[in-house]
Design an enzyme around this catalytic site. Sequence first.
Site, PDB file in Angstrom:
ATOM      1  N   GLU A   1      10.337  -5.263   2.053  1.00 28.36           N
ATOM      2  CA  GLU A   1       9.727  -5.020   3.670  1.00 28.36           C
ATOM      3  C   GLU A   1       9.480  -6.826   3.924  1.00 28.36           C
ATOM      4  O   GLU A   1       8.999  -7.750   2.912  1.00 28.36           O
ATOM      5  CB  GLU A   1       8.115  -5.123   2.647  1.00 28.36           C
ATOM      6  CG  GLU A   1       7.287  -5.150   4.297  1.00 28.36           C
ATOM      7  CD  GLU A   1       6.237  -6.465   4.193  1.00 28.36           C
ATOM      8  OE1 GLU A   1       7.039  -6.732   5.274  1.00 28.36           O
ATOM      9  OE2 GLU A   1       5.321  -6.865   3.593  1.00 28.36           O
TER      10      GLU A   1
ATOM     11  N   ALA B   1      15.383 -14.292   1.830  1.00 24.32           N
ATOM     12  CA  ALA B   1      16.087 -13.714   0.555  1.00 24.32           C
ATOM     13  C   ALA B   1      16.277 -12.523   1.247  1.00 24.32           C
ATOM     14  O   ALA B   1      16.598 -11.859   0.038  1.00 24.32           O
ATOM     15  CB  ALA B   1      14.872 -14.053   0.298  1.00 24.32           C
ATOM     16  N   GLY B   2      15.945 -11.417   2.125  1.00 19.44           N
ATOM     17  CA  GLY B   2      15.636  -9.780   1.918  1.00 19.44           C
ATOM     18  C   GLY B   2      17.331  -9.510   2.208  1.00 19.44           C
ATOM     19  O   GLY B   2      18.169  -9.022   1.673  1.00 19.44           O
TER      20      GLY B   2
ATOM     21  N   GLY C   1       9.274 -10.215   1.081  1.00 19.55           N
ATOM     22  CA  GLY C   1       9.355 -11.986   1.856  1.00 19.55           C
ATOM     23  C   GLY C   1      10.479 -11.931   2.658  1.00 19.55           C
ATOM     24  O   GLY C   1       9.596 -11.184   3.929  1.00 19.55           O
ATOM     25  N   SER C   2      10.802 -13.180   2.323  1.00 21.09           N
ATOM     26  CA  SER C   2      10.816 -13.465   4.348  1.00 21.09           C
ATOM     27  C   SER C   2      12.538 -12.335   3.681  1.00 21.09           C
ATOM     28  O   SER C   2      12.954 -12.082   3.145  1.00 21.09           O
ATOM     29  CB  SER C   2      11.956 -15.253   3.677  1.00 21.09           C
ATOM     30  OG  SER C   2      12.633 -14.820   2.831  1.00 21.09           O
ATOM     31  N   ALA C   3      12.628 -13.219   5.654  1.00 20.75           N
ATOM     32  CA  ALA C   3      14.443 -11.626   5.413  1.00 20.75           C
ATOM     33  C   ALA C   3      15.038 -12.560   5.098  1.00 20.75           C
ATOM     34  O   ALA C   3      16.522 -12.274   5.081  1.00 20.75           O
ATOM     35  CB  ALA C   3      14.459 -12.226   7.188  1.00 20.75           C
TER      36      ALA C   3
END
Length: 471
Positions: free
Chosen positions: A230, A211-212, A207-209
């Site tokens: 990822e 969220a990461g 998903g998105s950076a």
Amino acid sequence: MSALFASTDPATGETLWEGPVASAEDCARAVERARTAFPAWAAQSPDARAAILTRYAAVLGERKDALAEAIARETGKPLWETATEVASMIGKVAISIEAMAARAGTRESAMPFGRAVLAHRPHGVMAVLGPYNFPGHLPNGHIVPALLAGNTLVFKPSEETPLVGQLMVEALHAAGIPEDVAILLQGGRETGAALVSQDIDGLLFTGSAGAGMHFRRSFGERPAVILALELGGNNPLVAWDGEPEAVASIVVASAFITTGQRCSCARRLIVPDGPAGDAIVDAVAALSDRLRIGRWDETPEPFMGPLVSTGAAERAAAQVAALVGLGAREIRPFGGVEGRSAAFVRPAILDLTGLEVPDEEIFAPVLQVRRVADFDAALAAANQTRFGLAAGLISDDDALWARFQAQARAGVVNRNRPTTGAASSMPFGGLGDSGNHRPSAYYAADYCAYPVASLEAERIADQLGGLRGIG
């Protein structure tokens, strides 16, 4: 009574799926069921698990047309593209079996007293959170190796693509995966948050950076949980030499495929300042004008469909407007498509040479051009990002490629091929804000099982002869 939510076709607004949102209690029960099922699944031999997953590949093959259509309708992607996604899902099984044997199998070597043995064990219960852009292929890339390693899992698809998630889990169960070994939960952000707050052993996320980063912070005090991220990228593509039309074909395939909704899409095009760079940019703009945009099932087939939702189109439009407000010159403006739903957009090309702009991923067909004086400046511009997923060089100069390959700060570095290309026999992942040093694809075996090193002797032997300092 649980709340209901639905997924819709972004091209038409038609409702495709409707169902209940999984509650926090549902998440707790699902993880407990997976925990209870774990010992028996882990106790199966690797060959037995591989045989069941091989049947899963066969089931996907039998259902490939229905699955490709479901992906097309929920994401808006053309049918030709979703057919390739299903083919990748099927191929993932054999390559994951190979990767598991190569990277997480059993090894032994002779020792004077017996042998040294390397084995691998599953972690336990994995939570898998899937994205909407490749709702089959990307979560499948976590699910297959996790199950092969002996883990059980709870899978929450993107709330944009619940139908595809349901079809995937139905195929797993039809192949013989026990229902409590692979459990499906549907819902949005609240359901995902409730799931990862449970007593899980791993979180496998695409998903998105943003969220990461949230997961990095929230799992800082949970070091026992394996975390495989990822994430996205603000990927550079340096187009330095070559026949402009041929170069443009690589650029367009890098930037606008999947309506720009690939984490590996080129976001920044770096060209030499002067006539050669001008010719490349002009060729890219001309080719972008020729791209057919349409529904997944239209004839002649489109190059790209809509974005996944009207909301996604609105977010991208706001990001482009902000860049224009900072001085970006519109070579091709971002906008809608007449006579189509608001999720349809045309590719945008913006010249940002000399401007300072936010280092952000725009998850849409938006290409930012920068012109530089020399190749040193091109390399510096390519690496001027907090991300590090993909990078590419278009050039016939072997010396430039040697420099670029050695210095480009990314996990996927391609030459004269789209940045979106990646081999299933290779790892896939990035550094910086693009991941957490646990690449997926062939290397997924590394985070789905942990190594156990043993020294083994078949018979008890007196050790006194080798001990010092004993009276």
